[in-house]
Write an enzyme that holds these catalytic residues in place. Structure first.
Site, PDB file in Angstrom:
ATOM      1  N   SER A  23       0.850  -1.366   0.042  1.00 46.89           N
ATOM      2  CA  SER A  23       0.084   0.215  -0.154  1.00 46.89           C
ATOM      3  C   SER A  23       0.868   1.314   0.030  1.00 46.89           C
ATOM      4  O   SER A  23       0.571   2.225  -0.886  1.00 46.89           O
ATOM      5  CB  SER A  23      -0.930   0.040   1.143  1.00 46.89           C
ATOM      6  OG  SER A  23      -1.831  -1.013   1.080  1.00 46.89           O
ATOM      7  N   LYS A  74      -9.268  -5.321  11.041  1.00 46.61           N
ATOM      8  CA  LYS A  74     -10.464  -4.588  10.281  1.00 46.61           C
ATOM      9  C   LYS A  74     -11.745  -4.553  10.869  1.00 46.61           C
ATOM     10  O   LYS A  74     -12.827  -3.875  10.831  1.00 46.61           O
ATOM     11  CB  LYS A  74     -10.828  -5.596   9.046  1.00 46.61           C
ATOM     12  CG  LYS A  74      -9.416  -5.340   8.068  1.00 46.61           C
ATOM     13  CD  LYS A  74      -9.799  -6.203   6.954  1.00 46.61           C
ATOM     14  CE  LYS A  74      -8.693  -6.096   5.660  1.00 46.61           C
ATOM     15  NZ  LYS A  74      -9.018  -6.979   4.461  1.00 46.61           N
ATOM     16  N   ALA A 138     -15.952 -18.380   3.854  1.00 42.63           N
ATOM     17  CA  ALA A 138     -16.962 -17.942   4.669  1.00 42.63           C
ATOM     18  C   ALA A 138     -16.465 -16.787   5.534  1.00 42.63           C
ATOM     19  O   ALA A 138     -17.062 -16.267   6.570  1.00 42.63           O
ATOM     20  CB  ALA A 138     -18.177 -18.696   5.402  1.00 42.63           C
ATOM     21  N   GLY A 140     -13.352 -13.417   5.959  1.00 42.95           N
ATOM     22  CA  GLY A 140     -13.438 -12.061   5.480  1.00 42.95           C
ATOM     23  C   GLY A 140     -13.440 -11.592   4.008  1.00 42.95           C
ATOM     24  O   GLY A 140     -14.360 -10.958   3.740  1.00 42.95           O
ATOM     25  N   TYR A 233      -3.462 -13.591  -4.134  1.00 48.70           N
ATOM     26  CA  TYR A 233      -2.385 -12.865  -4.692  1.00 48.70           C
ATOM     27  C   TYR A 233      -0.958 -13.143  -4.846  1.00 48.70           C
ATOM     28  O   TYR A 233      -0.059 -12.739  -5.605  1.00 48.70           O
ATOM     29  CB  TYR A 233      -2.448 -11.304  -4.613  1.00 48.70           C
ATOM     30  CG  TYR A 233      -2.373 -10.971  -3.169  1.00 48.70           C
ATOM     31  CD1 TYR A 233      -1.151 -10.686  -2.751  1.00 48.70           C
ATOM     32  CD2 TYR A 233      -3.360 -10.701  -2.330  1.00 48.70           C
ATOM     33  CE1 TYR A 233      -0.997 -10.326  -1.456  1.00 48.70           C
ATOM     34  CE2 TYR A 233      -3.135 -10.443  -1.132  1.00 48.70           C
ATOM     35  CZ  TYR A 233      -1.864  -9.806  -0.776  1.00 48.70           C
ATOM     36  OH  TYR A 233      -1.840  -9.588   0.809  1.00 48.70           O
ATOM     37  N   GLY A 254      -5.942 -12.661  -7.740  1.00 46.82           N
ATOM     38  CA  GLY A 254      -6.246 -11.812  -6.783  1.00 46.82           C
ATOM     39  C   GLY A 254      -5.487 -10.467  -6.671  1.00 46.82           C
ATOM     40  O   GLY A 254      -5.890  -9.699  -6.006  1.00 46.82           O
TER      41      GLY A 254
HETATM   42  P1  NAP Z   1     -10.367 -16.116   7.140  1.00 44.69           P
HETATM   43  O1  NAP Z   1     -11.285 -15.034   7.205  1.00 44.69           O
HETATM   44  O2  NAP Z   1      -9.396 -16.869   7.835  1.00 44.69           O
HETATM   45  O3  NAP Z   1     -11.354 -17.159   5.984  1.00 44.69           O
HETATM   46  C1  NAP Z   1     -10.795 -18.270   5.527  1.00 44.69           C
HETATM   47  C2  NAP Z   1     -11.855 -19.210   4.890  1.00 44.69           C
HETATM   48  O4  NAP Z   1     -11.248 -20.206   4.173  1.00 44.69           O
HETATM   49  C3  NAP Z   1     -12.723 -19.683   5.946  1.00 44.69           C
HETATM   50  O5  NAP Z   1     -14.152 -20.137   5.187  1.00 44.69           O
HETATM   51  C4  NAP Z   1     -12.010 -21.226   6.008  1.00 44.69           C
HETATM   52  O6  NAP Z   1     -13.164 -22.147   6.427  1.00 44.69           O
HETATM   53  C5  NAP Z   1     -11.469 -21.470   4.740  1.00 44.69           C
HETATM   54  N1  NAP Z   1     -10.522 -22.406   4.874  1.00 44.69           N
HETATM   55  C6  NAP Z   1      -9.445 -22.282   5.467  1.00 44.69           C
HETATM   56  N2  NAP Z   1      -8.366 -23.406   5.338  1.00 44.69           N
HETATM   57  C7  NAP Z   1      -8.999 -24.190   4.597  1.00 44.69           C
HETATM   58  C8  NAP Z   1      -8.829 -25.439   4.146  1.00 44.69           C
HETATM   59  N3  NAP Z   1      -7.917 -26.068   4.447  1.00 44.69           N
HETATM   60  N4  NAP Z   1      -9.554 -25.889   3.360  1.00 44.69           N
HETATM   61  C9  NAP Z   1     -10.880 -25.367   3.246  1.00 44.69           C
HETATM   62  N5  NAP Z   1     -11.132 -24.307   3.663  1.00 44.69           N
HETATM   63  C10 NAP Z   1     -10.392 -23.655   4.258  1.00 44.69           C
HETATM   64  O7  NAP Z   1      -9.609 -15.502   5.864  1.00 44.69           O
HETATM   65  P2  NAP Z   1      -9.655 -14.290   4.851  1.00 44.69           P
HETATM   66  O8  NAP Z   1      -8.942 -12.899   5.418  1.00 44.69           O
HETATM   67  O9  NAP Z   1     -10.892 -14.483   4.442  1.00 44.69           O
HETATM   68  O10 NAP Z   1      -8.671 -14.768   3.544  1.00 44.69           O
HETATM   69  C11 NAP Z   1      -9.108 -15.734   2.799  1.00 44.69           C
HETATM   70  C12 NAP Z   1      -8.146 -15.733   1.326  1.00 44.69           C
HETATM   71  O11 NAP Z   1      -8.305 -14.411   0.662  1.00 44.69           O
HETATM   72  C13 NAP Z   1      -6.456 -15.762   1.558  1.00 44.69           C
HETATM   73  O12 NAP Z   1      -6.128 -16.399   0.816  1.00 44.69           O
HETATM   74  C14 NAP Z   1      -6.232 -14.166   1.537  1.00 44.69           C
HETATM   75  O13 NAP Z   1      -4.825 -14.258   0.641  1.00 44.69           O
HETATM   76  C15 NAP Z   1      -7.164 -13.824   0.562  1.00 44.69           C
HETATM   77  N6  NAP Z   1      -7.424 -12.262   0.557  1.00 44.69           N
HETATM   78  C16 NAP Z   1      -7.203 -11.581  -0.796  1.00 44.69           C
HETATM   79  C17 NAP Z   1      -7.132 -10.243  -0.830  1.00 44.69           C
HETATM   80  C18 NAP Z   1      -6.988  -9.506  -2.188  1.00 44.69           C
HETATM   81  O14 NAP Z   1      -6.953  -8.088  -1.882  1.00 44.69           O
HETATM   82  N7  NAP Z   1      -6.596 -10.206  -2.918  1.00 44.69           N
HETATM   83  C19 NAP Z   1      -7.917  -9.627   0.470  1.00 44.69           C
HETATM   84  C20 NAP Z   1      -8.261 -10.146   1.654  1.00 44.69           C
HETATM   85  C21 NAP Z   1      -7.991 -11.469   1.502  1.00 44.69           C
HETATM   86  P3  NAP Z   1     -13.741 -22.610   7.670  1.00 44.69           P
HETATM   87  O15 NAP Z   1     -14.966 -21.610   8.070  1.00 44.69           O
HETATM   88  O16 NAP Z   1     -14.317 -23.959   7.685  1.00 44.69           O
HETATM   89  O17 NAP Z   1     -12.645 -22.126   8.672  1.00 44.69           O
END
Ligand code: NAP
Length: 285
Positions: A23, A74, A138, A140, A233, A254
Site C-alpha cells: 500500500s 479490520k 465464509a 473475511g 495474490y 487476486g
Molecule cells: P479467513 O477469514 O480466515 O477465512 C478463511 C476461509 O477459508 C474460511 O471460510 C475457512 O473455512 C476456509 N479455509 C481455511 N482453510 C481451509 C482449508 N484447508 N480447506 C478449506 N477451506 C479452508 O481468511 P480471509 O481473510 O478471508 O482470507 C482468505 C483468502 O483471501 C486468503 O487467501 C487471502 O490471501 C485472500 N485475500 C485476498 C485479498 C486481496 O485483496 N486479493 C484480500 C483479502 C483476503 P472454515 O470456516 O471452515 O474455517
C-alpha cells in the site's frame, strides 16, 4: 527531492504484520503521478491489536487523513470510529477510515475489489445481474465478495468447509438484504457447475496449501466457460488459476482485488480519480 511540507496530510496502513504491504508504494507512486505528493504521504506502522484504540485516538489528534487497516485490525477498528458505511456494516469489517474534519468514517473497499473486475469482464453492471456466483469460503474475503455481489444484484451460493459458517453468512445476507442465498459444505463442491462465476475466498493455493485447489479440475473448463476469480495474490498464478486457464475458463487474479480495493481507497482519501496504470505497475513488480 521530497515535496513534503508542513501542510502535507498523512495516510497510513496499520497491520500485524505490515512490512510486506504494498500500500505505501502504491499510494505514494499515485500521489507522485498526479503531482499531489506535496499534499499527501502514505506510511505504514506495525500495530498490536490491543493498541488499535490508541492509534484511532492518534488519528484524531494528529489529523491523519486516512487509516488503512489490514489483518487483524479490520473488525477491532470498528469499535472506535464515529460512523460506518452501510456495506462495511453488513460485511462486518472496515479496511478504510477517512478522517473528515475530525469525524472518522469507516468503509470497506474489499467488496469493490471483487465486484469491479467481474463487472468489467462480463461487460457491465446490467450483465452482472444475469450471473450465478459461487463463493468458496465464509471468512473475511468471502463476506466482502458475497455482500458486494448480492448488493449488485447477482445470485449467490456459499460453499464452505464449515457448513455452519456458510449458513451464518447466508442468514446475515438475508437479514440485511432480504435475499435468499444457498449455503453448502465443501462436500457439495460440484454445485459450482451450476454457477458461471466462482470466487475463491479460501487459502487453498497459498502458503503451505500452495499445491492445493478448492475445485477439482473436472468441474473447470468446457463446455460452459466460467469466470474463475482467485482472491490469492501470492503466488500470482495459483493451481486453481492454472487449471482453469488450461480448461479454457476466464480468470481473474487476486492482484486485481488488491488493486481495485486500493483504487477505491485512494479516491476516498484524496477525492481524486486514482491513476490505475501507475498503481497496477507497483503491484505487478
Ligand atoms: P479467513 O477469514 O480466515 O477465512 C478463511 C476461509 O477459508 C474460511 O471460510 C475457512 O473455512 C476456509 N479455509 C481455511 N482453510 C481451509 C482449508 N484447508 N480447506 C478449506 N477451506 C479452508 O481468511 P480471509 O481473510 O478471508 O482470507 C482468505 C483468502 O483471501 C486468503 O487467501 C487471502 O490471501 C485472500 N485475500 C485476498 C485479498 C486481496 O485483496 N486479493 C484480500 C483479502 C483476503 P472454515 O470456516 O471452515 O474455517
Amino acid at each position: 527531492m521530497s515535496k513534503i511540507t508542513g501542510k502535507t496530510k498523512m495516510c497510513m496502513i496499520i497491520g500485524d504484520p505490515v512490512e510486506h504491504s504494498l500500500s505505501p508504494q502504491m499510494h505514494n507512486a499515485a500521489y507522485k503521478a498526479l503531482g499531489i505528493d506535496d499534499e499527501f504521504v502514505f506510511t505504514a506502522a506495525n500495530v498490536r491489536i490491543e493498541d488499535v484504540e490508541k492509534v484511532v485516538e492518534g488519528v484524531r489528534v494528529l489529523g491523519i487523513r486516512g487509516l488503512t487497516c489490514t489483518m487483524p485490525h479490520k473488525v477491532e477498528v470498528m469499535k472506535y470510529i464515529d460512523e460506518i458505511d452501510p456495506i462495511a456494516k453488513q460485511i462486518g469489517a472496515v479496511n478504510t477510515v477517512v478522517n473528515d474534519n475530525g469525524k472518522l468514517i469507516g468503509y470497506n473497499t474489499d467488496w469493490y475489489g471483487v465486484v469491479e473486475p467481474i463487472s468489467q469482464m462480463v461487460g457491465g453492471d446490467e450483465e452482472f445481474k444475469n450471473n450465478k456466483f459461487a463463493i468458496l469460503g465464509a471468512g473475511g474475503a468471502a463476506k466482502a465478495a458475497a455482500f458486494g455481489i448480492v448488493n449488485k444484484g447477482g445470485q449467490v451460493i456459499i460453499i464452505n468447509r464449515t457448513l455452519d459458517k456458510a449458513k451464518e453468512l447466508a442468514e446475515n445476507i438475508n437479514e440485511y438484504l432480504g435475499v435468499e442465498v444457498g449455503a453448502y459444505s465443501t462436500e457439495e463442491i460440484e454445485r459450482v457447475v451450476d454457477c458461471n462465476v466462482i470466487f475463491n475466498g479460501t487459502p487453498l493455493g497459498m502458503g503451505e496449501l500452495i499445491d492445493q485447489s478448492p475445485i477439482p479440475s473436472e468441474y473447470l473448463g468446457k463446455p460452459d466457460h466460467k469466470i474463475i476469480f482467485d482472491s490469492i495474490y501470492h503466488p500470482k498464478e495459483t493451481r486453481l488459476i492454472k487449471e482453469a486457464d488450461r480448461g479454457g475458463d476466464f480468470t481473474i487474479f487476486g492482484l486485481e482485488m488488491l488493486l481495485y480495493q486500493g483504487l477505491k481507497q485512494f479516491e476516498l482519501y484524496t477525492g481524486r480519480k486514482a491513476p490505475e496504470k501507475v498503481m497496477r505497475k507497483i503491484l505487478s513488480k
